[in-house]
Scaffold this motif. Sequence first.
Motif, PDB file in Angstrom:
ATOM      1  N   ILE A  86     -27.182 -21.120 -62.919  1.00 49.63           N
ATOM      2  CA  ILE A  86     -26.225 -22.005 -63.578  1.00 49.63           C
ATOM      3  C   ILE A  86     -26.522 -22.022 -65.070  1.00 49.63           C
ATOM      4  N   SER A  87     -25.471 -21.954 -65.855  1.00 46.55           N
ATOM      5  CA  SER A  87     -25.613 -22.051 -67.307  1.00 46.55           C
ATOM      6  C   SER A  87     -24.446 -22.851 -67.862  1.00 46.55           C
ATOM      7  N   ARG A  88     -24.599 -23.322 -69.069  1.00 47.39           N
ATOM      8  CA  ARG A  88     -23.495 -24.054 -69.690  1.00 47.39           C
ATOM      9  C   ARG A  88     -23.449 -23.732 -71.172  1.00 47.39           C
ATOM     10  N   VAL A  89     -22.244 -23.809 -71.705  1.00 41.70           N
ATOM     11  CA  VAL A  89     -22.021 -23.610 -73.128  1.00 41.70           C
ATOM     12  C   VAL A  89     -21.336 -24.859 -73.647  1.00 41.70           C
ATOM     13  N   HIS A  90     -22.082 -25.655 -74.390  1.00 48.31           N
ATOM     14  CA  HIS A  90     -21.555 -26.950 -74.819  1.00 48.31           C
ATOM     15  C   HIS A  90     -20.352 -26.807 -75.744  1.00 48.31           C
ATOM     16  N   VAL A  91     -20.385 -25.797 -76.592  1.00 53.44           N
ATOM     17  CA  VAL A  91     -19.368 -25.724 -77.630  1.00 53.44           C
ATOM     18  C   VAL A  91     -17.974 -25.575 -77.050  1.00 53.44           C
ATOM     19  N   ASN A  92     -17.849 -24.973 -75.874  1.00 44.36           N
ATOM     20  CA  ASN A  92     -16.522 -24.849 -75.274  1.00 44.36           C
ATOM     21  C   ASN A  92     -16.415 -25.559 -73.934  1.00 44.36           C
ATOM     22  N   ASN A  93     -17.361 -26.449 -73.663  1.00 40.52           N
ATOM     23  CA  ASN A  93     -17.298 -27.290 -72.459  1.00 40.52           C
ATOM     24  C   ASN A  93     -17.163 -26.467 -71.173  1.00 40.52           C
ATOM     25  N   MET A  94     -17.967 -25.422 -71.065  1.00 36.49           N
ATOM     26  CA  MET A  94     -17.926 -24.573 -69.887  1.00 36.49           C
ATOM     27  C   MET A  94     -19.271 -24.581 -69.175  1.00 36.49           C
ATOM     28  N   VAL A  95     -19.208 -24.545 -67.866  1.00 39.47           N
ATOM     29  CA  VAL A  95     -20.393 -24.381 -67.029  1.00 39.47           C
ATOM     30  C   VAL A  95     -20.117 -23.224 -66.070  1.00 39.47           C
ATOM     31  N   TYR A  96     -21.118 -22.404 -65.865  1.00 39.38           N
ATOM     32  CA  TYR A  96     -20.948 -21.200 -65.064  1.00 39.38           C
ATOM     33  C   TYR A  96     -21.917 -21.190 -63.888  1.00 39.38           C
ATOM     34  N   LEU A  97     -21.464 -20.596 -62.809  1.00 37.89           N
ATOM     35  CA  LEU A  97     -22.328 -20.353 -61.655  1.00 37.89           C
ATOM     36  C   LEU A  97     -22.287 -18.855 -61.389  1.00 37.89           C
ATOM     37  N   GLN A  98     -23.361 -18.179 -61.761  1.00 35.54           N
ATOM     38  CA  GLN A  98     -23.489 -16.752 -61.509  1.00 35.54           C
ATOM     39  C   GLN A  98     -24.096 -16.562 -60.125  1.00 35.54           C
ATOM     40  N   MET A  99     -23.392 -15.851 -59.272  1.00 36.58           N
ATOM     41  CA  MET A  99     -23.836 -15.668 -57.895  1.00 36.58           C
ATOM     42  C   MET A  99     -24.047 -14.186 -57.634  1.00 36.58           C
ATOM     43  N   ASN A 100     -25.260 -13.835 -57.312  1.00 41.49           N
ATOM     44  CA  ASN A 100     -25.622 -12.445 -57.025  1.00 41.49           C
ATOM     45  C   ASN A 100     -26.086 -12.313 -55.584  1.00 41.49           C
ATOM     46  N   SER A 101     -26.117 -11.087 -55.116  1.00 36.29           N
ATOM     47  CA  SER A 101     -26.582 -10.807 -53.744  1.00 36.29           C
ATOM     48  C   SER A 101     -25.898 -11.724 -52.737  1.00 36.29           C
ATOM     49  N   LEU A 102     -24.604 -11.814 -52.829  1.00 36.12           N
ATOM     50  CA  LEU A 102     -23.855 -12.727 -51.977  1.00 36.12           C
ATOM     51  C   LEU A 102     -23.953 -12.339 -50.507  1.00 36.12           C
ATOM     52  N   ARG A 103     -23.941 -13.362 -49.678  1.00 35.69           N
ATOM     53  CA  ARG A 103     -24.062 -13.210 -48.232  1.00 35.69           C
ATOM     54  C   ARG A 103     -22.854 -13.849 -47.551  1.00 35.69           C
ATOM     55  N   PRO A 104     -22.533 -13.434 -46.359  1.00 32.44           N
ATOM     56  CA  PRO A 104     -21.404 -14.074 -45.650  1.00 32.44           C
ATOM     57  C   PRO A 104     -21.573 -15.592 -45.536  1.00 32.44           C
ATOM     58  N   GLU A 105     -22.796 -16.055 -45.407  1.00 31.36           N
ATOM     59  CA  GLU A 105     -23.013 -17.498 -45.289  1.00 31.36           C
ATOM     60  C   GLU A 105     -22.782 -18.255 -46.599  1.00 31.36           C
ATOM     61  N   ASP A 106     -22.529 -17.541 -47.683  1.00 32.84           N
ATOM     62  CA  ASP A 106     -22.144 -18.182 -48.940  1.00 32.84           C
ATOM     63  C   ASP A 106     -20.647 -18.499 -48.983  1.00 32.84           C
ATOM     64  N   THR A 107     -19.924 -18.059 -47.980  1.00 30.46           N
ATOM     65  CA  THR A 107     -18.484 -18.325 -47.926  1.00 30.46           C
ATOM     66  C   THR A 107     -18.222 -19.825 -47.860  1.00 30.46           C
ATOM     67  N   ALA A 108     -17.426 -20.312 -48.793  1.00 29.88           N
ATOM     68  CA  ALA A 108     -17.145 -21.745 -48.875  1.00 29.88           C
ATOM     69  C   ALA A 108     -16.170 -21.994 -50.022  1.00 29.88           C
ATOM     70  N   VAL A 109     -15.692 -23.221 -50.080  1.00 28.37           N
ATOM     71  CA  VAL A 109     -15.018 -23.701 -51.288  1.00 28.37           C
ATOM     72  C   VAL A 109     -16.101 -24.271 -52.198  1.00 28.37           C
TER      73      VAL A 109
END
Length: 123
Positions: free
Chosen positions: A70-93
């Motif tokens: 997880i990272s965030r950039v204050h100047v543009n009010n953005m937060v990111y979730l970088q997801m790597n090595s995804l698995r079927p059990e990561d399936t969700a909303v």
Amino acid sequence: QVQLVESGGEDVQAGGSLRLSCAASGRIFSTYAVGWFRQAPGKEREFVGGISWSNSSTNYAESVKGRFTISRVHVNNMVYLQMNSLRPEDTAVYYCAARHIAISPISGDYNYWGQGTQVTVSS
């Protein structure tokens, strides 16, 4: 008042990567911690990870530790979730949520929520 909008959810193959974005409005958003949660069909909403208002700390659920960032950039009010090595059990909303100052793994502690973005990981 804080409004949150998630984006970036897609269908992806196992082992792939995605980056989810959480766009926030509200001029005091910089003082809010942001948590990412997810909810799979038939399951309760669970904490994925969070980042403090100052970017000084992050927490992750054990199930995603080492794979998600997880990272965030204050100047543009953005937060990111970088997801790597995804698995079927990561399936969700996936949802982003905001609360004042500190991260919490408890969904009820968050005051503001986005509408969610669907991530589907196929094997």
